[in-house]
Design a protein around this motif. Structure first.
Motif, PDB file in Angstrom:
ATOM      1  N   ASP A  57      -9.944  -8.883  -6.166  1.00 43.37           N
ATOM      2  CA  ASP A  57      -9.329  -8.390  -6.343  1.00 43.37           C
ATOM      3  C   ASP A  57      -9.342  -7.988  -7.857  1.00 43.37           C
ATOM      4  OD1 ASP A  57      -8.462  -5.098  -5.397  1.00 43.37           O
ATOM      5  OD2 ASP A  57      -6.231  -6.376  -6.151  1.00 43.37           O
ATOM      6  N   HIS A  60      -9.788  -4.893  -9.314  1.00 41.19           N
ATOM      7  CA  HIS A  60      -9.636  -3.743  -9.774  1.00 41.19           C
ATOM      8  C   HIS A  60     -10.037  -3.703 -11.318  1.00 41.19           C
ATOM      9  CE1 HIS A  60      -5.150  -2.715 -11.982  1.00 41.19           C
ATOM     10  NE2 HIS A  60      -5.419  -3.458 -12.767  1.00 41.19           N
ATOM     11  N   HIS A  84     -10.039  -9.268   4.124  1.00 46.47           N
ATOM     12  CA  HIS A  84     -10.290  -7.965   2.941  1.00 46.47           C
ATOM     13  C   HIS A  84     -11.444  -7.996   1.948  1.00 46.47           C
ATOM     14  CE1 HIS A  84      -7.242  -9.197  -0.517  1.00 46.47           C
ATOM     15  NE2 HIS A  84      -6.681 -10.532   0.128  1.00 46.47           N
ATOM     16  N   GLU A  85     -11.110  -9.461   1.655  1.00 45.76           N
ATOM     17  CA  GLU A  85     -12.430 -10.058   0.556  1.00 45.76           C
ATOM     18  C   GLU A  85     -13.698  -9.481   1.031  1.00 45.76           C
ATOM     19  OE1 GLU A  85     -10.143 -13.094  -2.552  1.00 45.76           O
ATOM     20  OE2 GLU A  85     -10.423 -13.985  -1.048  1.00 45.76           O
ATOM     21  N   GLU A  92     -10.811 -14.118   2.057  1.00 44.28           N
ATOM     22  CA  GLU A  92     -10.107 -13.977   2.829  1.00 44.28           C
ATOM     23  C   GLU A  92     -11.021 -12.452   3.658  1.00 44.28           C
ATOM     24  OE1 GLU A  92      -6.260 -13.280   1.359  1.00 44.28           O
ATOM     25  OE2 GLU A  92      -5.897 -15.020   0.260  1.00 44.28           O
ATOM     26  N   GLU A 128      -0.606 -10.157 -10.498  1.00 41.96           N
ATOM     27  CA  GLU A 128      -0.402  -8.459  -9.341  1.00 41.96           C
ATOM     28  C   GLU A 128      -1.587  -7.899  -8.914  1.00 41.96           C
ATOM     29  OE1 GLU A 128      -2.743  -8.822 -13.575  1.00 41.96           O
ATOM     30  OE2 GLU A 128      -1.003  -9.441 -12.445  1.00 41.96           O
ATOM     31  N   GLN A 129      -2.600  -8.882  -8.739  1.00 42.65           N
ATOM     32  CA  GLN A 129      -3.779  -8.607  -8.330  1.00 42.65           C
ATOM     33  C   GLN A 129      -3.289  -8.967  -6.575  1.00 42.65           C
ATOM     34  OE1 GLN A 129      -4.920  -6.642 -10.783  1.00 42.65           O
ATOM     35  NE2 GLN A 129      -5.042  -5.836  -9.235  1.00 42.65           N
ATOM     36  N   ASN A 130      -4.108  -8.470  -5.939  1.00 44.56           N
ATOM     37  CA  ASN A 130      -4.424  -8.885  -4.126  1.00 44.56           C
ATOM     38  C   ASN A 130      -5.674 -10.387  -4.255  1.00 44.56           C
ATOM     39  OD1 ASN A 130      -3.909  -9.166  -1.028  1.00 44.56           O
ATOM     40  ND2 ASN A 130      -4.684  -7.429  -1.355  1.00 44.56           N
ATOM     41  N   GLY A 131      -5.716 -11.258  -4.379  1.00 45.68           N
ATOM     42  CA  GLY A 131      -6.694 -12.303  -4.340  1.00 45.68           C
ATOM     43  C   GLY A 131      -7.077 -12.357  -5.358  1.00 45.68           C
ATOM     44  N   LYS A 158      -4.805 -16.579  -8.561  1.00 41.90           N
ATOM     45  CA  LYS A 158      -3.386 -16.166  -8.652  1.00 41.90           C
ATOM     46  C   LYS A 158      -1.884 -15.848  -9.679  1.00 41.90           C
ATOM     47  CE  LYS A 158      -4.572 -15.964  -3.069  1.00 41.90           C
ATOM     48  NZ  LYS A 158      -4.366 -16.664  -1.633  1.00 41.90           N
TER      49      LYS A 158
END
Length: 438
Positions: free
Chosen positions: A259, A263, A282-283, A280, A253-256, A248
């Protein structure tokens, strides 16, 4: 190297899982157990499979029957995450992930620039896989192309189904182990051109993990994936809480953590992420939506104190999972011992791992996670003939417990809880005997 084969006839007690399953509960219903069975093998593939009485007249008179009555024959075990250079440092004491890498792993991996050394250790590594009944593995090399060349050379002599790749690592490691985005691209490309789909060998694009790759190197990995879309992508994800915090910081800039890879275009059908202990919600969703897979590495996660993998969540989210020994943070090459530890991981979460589910994860489930379930993982006709002959009475204690078991579930559970390399009686790769217990 493709070997020519005569027809082989294998008789014994067989167990496999007929088809891939969508829930853990389905696995037992898909289990196939043939007390007195026959498998005919031709040119490294299963030509016929079923009951002995139904198939015995199909055996040509000139063919010797390999009779393994009293043993249990299962599909070859599939290891979805292992580091071959780390075999020589198994059991390094007393660290968590990041300290363990700096103090033990990186110095060990420096030796693999020497190709003769890499050849010697490749031979040792493959012998250990076969001794433990593993016939397919997804393998980390080191940053040195020589490490992968040596491993593929040795595996080719066995016509083994092996997936491997050169580590890509251009920061946050000792200078003697760093490459660059461009050199990692060029060296990986050359290895892909030479080895990918050569016989039964396959290539995995292998960034070590996000902290040791710059965004430019992950872009280089994506270029390779675009140019060679049927290669694999193999890396680590969400193993350790300090590692996640570090990612992190490096990629704010990435969501975890996941990501970062998503990305850069590194999720997908043949992308395998080791560990995934601290995902998480979303992962989990991203892994499902991209058809990515997880390697569950219980001995490693316990040894390094990383945490407990949420296998039940993987079934719920319909994310593919295979078993990984993760040598050398993992403490055994043996899949039975690895499943034993997986059971304990589930117990610590107030959950259960059935013997049927365990064997599924180590065979057909592992094949599915590697997108190879059309080729390996069970005894369906046409599949590649990789299998293991297990001796359920290899020790006096195993013999006692085997005799006292009342059901198939009991018999299999005893194998998981008490089995080790002594339980592996024979290992066959590509229809050929590759290991026999002395």
């Amino acid at each position: 190297m493709k070997h020519e084969h005569s027809i082989k006839a294998i008789r014994g007690t067989f167990l496999d899982i007929r088809q891939t399953s969508e829930t853990a509960e389905e696995v037992e219903g898909n289990t196939r157990y043939i007390k007195d069975g026959l498998m005919l093998i031709k040119n490294g593939h299963i030509d016929w499979f079923g009951e002995w009485e139904e198939g015995k007249d199909r055996i040509p008179k000139s063919v010797r029957i390999r009779d393994y009555q009293g043993k249990l024959i299962v599909p070859g075990f599939i290891d979805t995450h292992i580091h071959y250079p780390q075999a020589e440092m198994v059991g390094a004491y007393g660290e968590q992930l990041l300290e363990w890498l700096n103090n033990y792993t990186f110095p060990t991996e420096s030796r693999y620039k020497n190709k003769e050394y890499a050849r010697e250790m490749s031979s040792f590594f493959l012998k250990q896989l076969l001794r433990n009944g593993t016939t397919t593995a997804l393998v980390f090399g080191t940053v040195h192309p020589e490490s992968v060349e040596a491993l593929f050379e040795r595996a080719e002599t066995l016509n083994m189904r092996l997936i491997a790749g050169k580590v890509m690592m251009d920061r946050n490691a000792p200078d003697y182990l760093l490459d660059t985005p461009e050199s990692s691209y060029e060296e990986s490309k050359a290895l892909i051109e030479k080895w990918h789909k050569r016989g039964r060998l396959l290539y995995a694009i292998t960034p070590r993990f996000a902290p040791t790759s710059t965004p430019e190197q992950l872009d280089a990995a994506h270029r390779l994936k675009q140019e060679y879309p049927d290669t694999y992508m193999h890396t680590h994800l969400c193993e350790n809480e300090n590692e996640i915090a570090w990612v992190k910081e490096l990629y704010p800039e990435q969501n975890g953590y996941l990501d970062v890879y998503h990305h850069h275009g590194l999720t997908g059908k043949r992308s395998v992420f080791a560990h995934c202990v601290h995902l998480e919600d979303h992962e989990w969703d991203c892994l499902h939506d991209t058809d990515s897979a997880i390697a569950f590495c219980p001995t490693s996660n316990l040894y390094l104190g990383s945490g407990l993998f949420k296998l039940r969540e993987a079934w719920k989210k319909q994310v593919k999972v295979g078993m990984g020994t993760d040598i050398g943070a993992g403490t055994t090459f043996n899949m039975l011992q690895t499943l034993n530890e997986a059971y304990k991981v589930m117990q610590l979460q107030k959950d259960k791992l059935s013997a049927f589910e365990a064997f599924y994860l180590a065979t057909l489930g592992g094949a599915k996670s590697l997108s190879l379930d059309h080729q390996i993982g069970n005894f369906n006709v046409g599949k590649e003939a990789d299998f293991v002959v297990l001796d359920p009475c290899a020790t006096p204690l195993q013999h006692l417990r085997w005799d006292n078991s009342k059901s198939l579930a009991d018999l299999l559970f005893v194998l998981i809880t008490l089995g080790d390399d002594r339980t592996v009686y024979r290992t066959y790769v590509d229809g050929r005997l590759a290991y026999e217990r002395g």
